[in-house]
Each structure stands twice: as C-alpha cells, then as structure tokens.
Motif scaffolding. Structure first.
Motif, PDB file in Angstrom:
ATOM      1  N   UNK A 136       0.863  -1.177   0.000  1.00 39.02           N
ATOM      2  CA  UNK A 136       0.000   0.000   0.000  1.00 39.02           C
ATOM      3  C   UNK A 136       0.900   1.228   0.000  1.00 39.02           C
ATOM      4  N   UNK A 137       0.531   2.271  -0.732  1.00 34.62           N
ATOM      5  CA  UNK A 137       1.413   3.421  -0.898  1.00 34.62           C
ATOM      6  C   UNK A 137       0.633   4.734  -0.907  1.00 34.62           C
ATOM      7  N   UNK A 138       1.347   5.801  -0.589  1.00 37.03           N
ATOM      8  CA  UNK A 138       0.893   7.153  -0.878  1.00 37.03           C
ATOM      9  C   UNK A 138       1.829   7.697  -1.950  1.00 37.03           C
ATOM     10  N   UNK A 139       1.282   8.097  -3.085  1.00 38.72           N
ATOM     11  CA  UNK A 139       2.087   8.560  -4.210  1.00 38.72           C
ATOM     12  C   UNK A 139       1.822  10.034  -4.490  1.00 38.72           C
ATOM     13  N   UNK A 140       2.898  10.765  -4.730  1.00 46.86           N
ATOM     14  CA  UNK A 140       2.796  12.169  -5.131  1.00 46.86           C
ATOM     15  C   UNK A 140       3.125  12.251  -6.622  1.00 46.86           C
ATOM     16  N   UNK A 159      -1.593  14.135  -4.649  1.00 41.81           N
ATOM     17  CA  UNK A 159      -1.343  12.983  -3.786  1.00 41.81           C
ATOM     18  C   UNK A 159      -2.470  11.967  -3.968  1.00 41.81           C
ATOM     19  N   UNK A 160      -2.097  10.680  -3.984  1.00 38.13           N
ATOM     20  CA  UNK A 160      -3.095   9.635  -4.212  1.00 38.13           C
ATOM     21  C   UNK A 160      -2.709   8.358  -3.481  1.00 38.13           C
ATOM     22  N   UNK A 182      -0.560   0.106  -9.224  1.00 40.92           N
ATOM     23  CA  UNK A 182      -1.893   0.648  -9.486  1.00 40.92           C
ATOM     24  C   UNK A 182      -1.920   2.081  -8.953  1.00 40.92           C
ATOM     25  N   UNK A 183      -1.912   3.057  -9.849  1.00 39.51           N
ATOM     26  CA  UNK A 183      -1.830   4.464  -9.455  1.00 39.51           C
ATOM     27  C   UNK A 183      -2.908   5.241 -10.203  1.00 39.51           C
TER      28      UNK A 183
END
Length: 214
Positions: A136-140, A159-160, A182-183
C-alpha cells in the motif's frame, strides 16, 4: 470501477495481512537480521501516461522511465517480512517544438512512500527463492508542462493512494522482480479540461535490488 476504488481495495488487505503475519505463531522466537535494500528499475507506463499526447485529451505520450528506491526490511522469519519504502520514478520527457511556445517538454514524475508485506519461499540455504509481495502506498504525482491549448505552463502535483503487486526471485544478496503499480486518481489539475478528470498512471517495473544485512 471508479479510479480510486482499486487502491483502496488493495490497501486494506495489505494492512490486514501485516497484522495477520505478526500474529502467526511460527514467526515467534529468534528472527533474522533486518535488511536495507537499494533498488533500480526500468518503468513501462500504461493508461494515460502512455496515450498519445496529441490525439487523447489526457494523454502524456510517455514511453519509458527509470525508478530508484530503497527500503528497510524487518524480517519476522526467513519467509515473512514487512518494509517501509521510498521510490522515485523519473519518466522520460515528452518533448518537441511548435509555433506557440517554441521548445516544450511534458515531464511526469512520481514519489511513493509505501509499506510492503513479502513472503519468500524456501529456506535460507535455497539457492533460488521465489517471492511474492503486496504494498500500500501514498504517491505524489507531479507534472511539469503545458496545457494542450498551449496558453499556459503549469507545475502541479496530486497525492493519491496507490497499491502494488510484486513477484520474482531472490538469489543470494540480490532480488529480481516484476512490479505492477496501481496508481489512479481524480483531479482538476494537469490538463485543463474544465472538469475533474480520472487519471490512470499504472505502470510495470522490472526491478533489481541489492540487499545489505545489518
């Protein structure tokens, strides 16, 4: 499926799996040393990133990218581990020249902060050990570029929540894996269409990792 749904579906099981792994009795007792892993990968984009810039309203025209990252891995046993991680993807610019602005470039990048649960098959004396992992990630997600009307330059970030599935094998102090990220996210930013748009920034990474025990 809404663009945000899949990461949310996968992020929940990741956190639940971490708690489950910690509770497995077989993981009790002496544990192996932790590890630091340095990673590099070739990135193949999908979705809007790979779509044609001129014919698709949300297309970026990106063909490839480079990923750099590292993680600290806490090992419960020779098989189970969790690891917070940081990864940066630098996509190769889409660039050109036209009469409106002269030379231009469209430059997407992604910074991701994640938590991965990994299972490695076999024992410590096995030469080649298959592995599987979920994150699980937080992507900028950032874009430097121009609106497709060429009337304004912009530099915007979103941010997503994101998720990843990884599989491959471990040989000695090295990992060789394929990762699908998956972004997907909704935003008013990036290309100005007058609406909040759903973006798909999925990608496939062919990754190599160098493991340093400590």
């Amino acid at each position: 499926m809404p663009s945000r749904t899949l990461p949310r579906i996968l992020t929940g099981p990741v956190l639940a799996a971490v708690l489950l792994a910690a509770a497995i009795p077989a993981l009790a007792g002496d544990r192996p040393p932790s590890q630091v892993v340095f990673e590099v990968g070739y990135v193949h984009p999908y979705g809007n990133l790979a779509e044609d810039f001129f014919t698709e309203p949300l297309g970026f025209g990106i063909k490839e990218g480079l990923e750099l990252g590292f993680r600290w891995r806490y090992r419960f046993s020779e098989n189970w581990s969790i690891s917070p991680s940081f990864h940066f993807i630098d996509y190769k610019n889409f660039s050109g020249e036209n009469e409106e602005v002269g030379a231009y470039r469209i430059k997407p990048t992604t910074l991701s902060y994640g938590l991965e649960l990994m299972y490695v098959m076999g024992g410590k004396d096995t030469v080649v050990r298959p592995l599987v992992a979920i994150s699980g990630m937080v992507s900028r997600n950032r874009v430097e570029g121009y609106y497709k009307t060429w009337d304004k330059a912009f530099d915007s970030s979103v941010n997503a929540l994101a998720a990843a599935a990884r599989a491959g094998f471990l040989i000695g102090g090295f990992e060789f894996t394929a990762v699908y990220n998956f972004n997907r996210f909704d935003t008013w930013r990036f290309f100005n269409t007058g609406y909040e748009e759903s973006y798909n920034w999925d990608n496939l990474v062919i990754r190599a990792g160098w493991i340093i025990p400590f």
